[in-house]
Motif scaffolding. Sequence first.
Motif, short mmCIF file in Angstrom:
data_model
loop_
_atom_site.label_atom_id
_atom_site.label_comp_id
_atom_site.label_asym_id
_atom_site.label_seq_id
_atom_site.Cartn_x
_atom_site.Cartn_y
_atom_site.Cartn_z
N UNK A 1 49.27 50.61 88.43
CA UNK A 1 48.04 51.28 88.00
C UNK A 1 47.06 50.29 87.39
N UNK A 2 47.56 49.37 86.58
CA UNK A 2 46.68 48.39 85.93
C UNK A 2 46.09 47.41 86.94
N UNK A 3 46.88 46.99 87.91
CA UNK A 3 46.34 46.11 88.95
C UNK A 3 45.25 46.80 89.75
N UNK A 4 45.49 48.06 90.08
CA UNK A 4 44.50 48.83 90.84
C UNK A 4 43.22 48.99 90.03
N UNK A 5 43.35 49.33 88.75
CA UNK A 5 42.19 49.54 87.89
C UNK A 5 41.37 48.27 87.70
N UNK A 6 42.01 47.12 87.79
CA UNK A 6 41.31 45.85 87.60
C UNK A 6 40.86 45.23 88.92
N UNK A 7 40.95 46.01 90.00
CA UNK A 7 40.47 45.53 91.29
C UNK A 7 41.36 44.48 91.93
N UNK A 8 42.62 44.49 91.59
CA UNK A 8 43.56 43.49 92.13
C UNK A 8 44.66 44.16 92.96
N UNK A 9 44.30 45.20 93.67
CA UNK A 9 45.27 45.94 94.47
C UNK A 9 45.92 45.08 95.54
N UNK A 10 45.24 43.99 95.93
CA UNK A 10 45.81 43.11 96.95
C UNK A 10 47.07 42.38 96.45
N UNK A 11 47.30 42.37 95.17
CA UNK A 11 48.48 41.71 94.59
C UNK A 11 49.70 42.64 94.48
N UNK A 12 49.51 43.91 94.68
CA UNK A 12 50.57 44.89 94.44
C UNK A 12 51.78 44.67 95.34
N UNK A 13 51.57 44.46 96.63
CA UNK A 13 52.70 44.30 97.55
C UNK A 13 53.57 43.11 97.18
N UNK A 14 52.94 41.97 96.89
CA UNK A 14 53.70 40.78 96.50
C UNK A 14 54.43 41.00 95.17
N UNK A 15 53.76 41.67 94.24
CA UNK A 15 54.39 41.97 92.96
C UNK A 15 55.63 42.83 93.15
N UNK A 16 55.49 43.90 93.93
CA UNK A 16 56.63 44.80 94.16
C UNK A 16 57.78 44.08 94.87
N UNK A 17 57.46 43.23 95.82
CA UNK A 17 58.49 42.49 96.54
C UNK A 17 59.26 41.58 95.58
N UNK A 18 58.55 40.82 94.77
CA UNK A 18 59.20 39.93 93.80
C UNK A 18 59.98 40.70 92.75
N UNK A 19 59.43 41.79 92.31
CA UNK A 19 60.09 42.61 91.29
C UNK A 19 61.36 43.24 91.86
N UNK A 20 61.32 43.68 93.08
CA UNK A 20 62.50 44.28 93.72
C UNK A 20 63.62 43.25 93.82
N UNK A 21 63.29 42.02 94.19
CA UNK A 21 64.30 40.96 94.27
C UNK A 21 64.90 40.68 92.91
N UNK A 22 64.07 40.65 91.88
CA UNK A 22 64.55 40.39 90.52
C UNK A 22 65.45 41.52 90.04
N UNK A 23 65.07 42.75 90.30
CA UNK A 23 65.86 43.90 89.88
C UNK A 23 67.23 43.87 90.56
N UNK A 24 67.27 43.55 91.84
CA UNK A 24 68.55 43.46 92.55
C UNK A 24 69.44 42.41 91.91
N UNK A 25 68.85 41.27 91.53
CA UNK A 25 69.62 40.21 90.89
C UNK A 25 70.16 40.68 89.53
N UNK A 26 69.30 41.30 88.73
CA UNK A 26 69.72 41.77 87.41
C UNK A 26 70.84 42.80 87.55
N UNK A 27 70.69 43.74 88.43
CA UNK A 27 71.71 44.78 88.61
C UNK A 27 73.03 44.17 89.09
N UNK A 28 72.96 43.17 89.95
CA UNK A 28 74.19 42.57 90.48
C UNK A 28 74.97 41.82 89.40
#
Length: 84
Positions: A34-61
């Motif tokens: 929501x904050x990225x979208x509000x600040x006009x940086x929606x183009x960064x969302x996909x990369x952020x989610x991809x990196x965050x998903x990888x990190x979450x998988x590592x933490x959970x493992x």
Amino acid sequence: TIVDLVDAFKLNEIQLAKADFMAYVKNFLKTVTEKLTARGKADRIDDFKKGCTEMIKFVISKYAEFQFYTGPSYNMEAGLALSY
């Protein structure tokens, strides 16, 4: 023995079950998106989610090897510090 960063920033260790951590992450992702979208940086969302998903998988493992910290105000919306 203390961890320098924990001491310097007056971080407080908290206990989180995996389910609690996953609930926190879900809310965190929503807030950041929501904050990225509000600040006009929606183009960064996909990369952020991809990196965050990888990190979450590592933490959970390796969940048992992590410690979780929050700041002195215990404001979890401000973020968590993870120690591996």
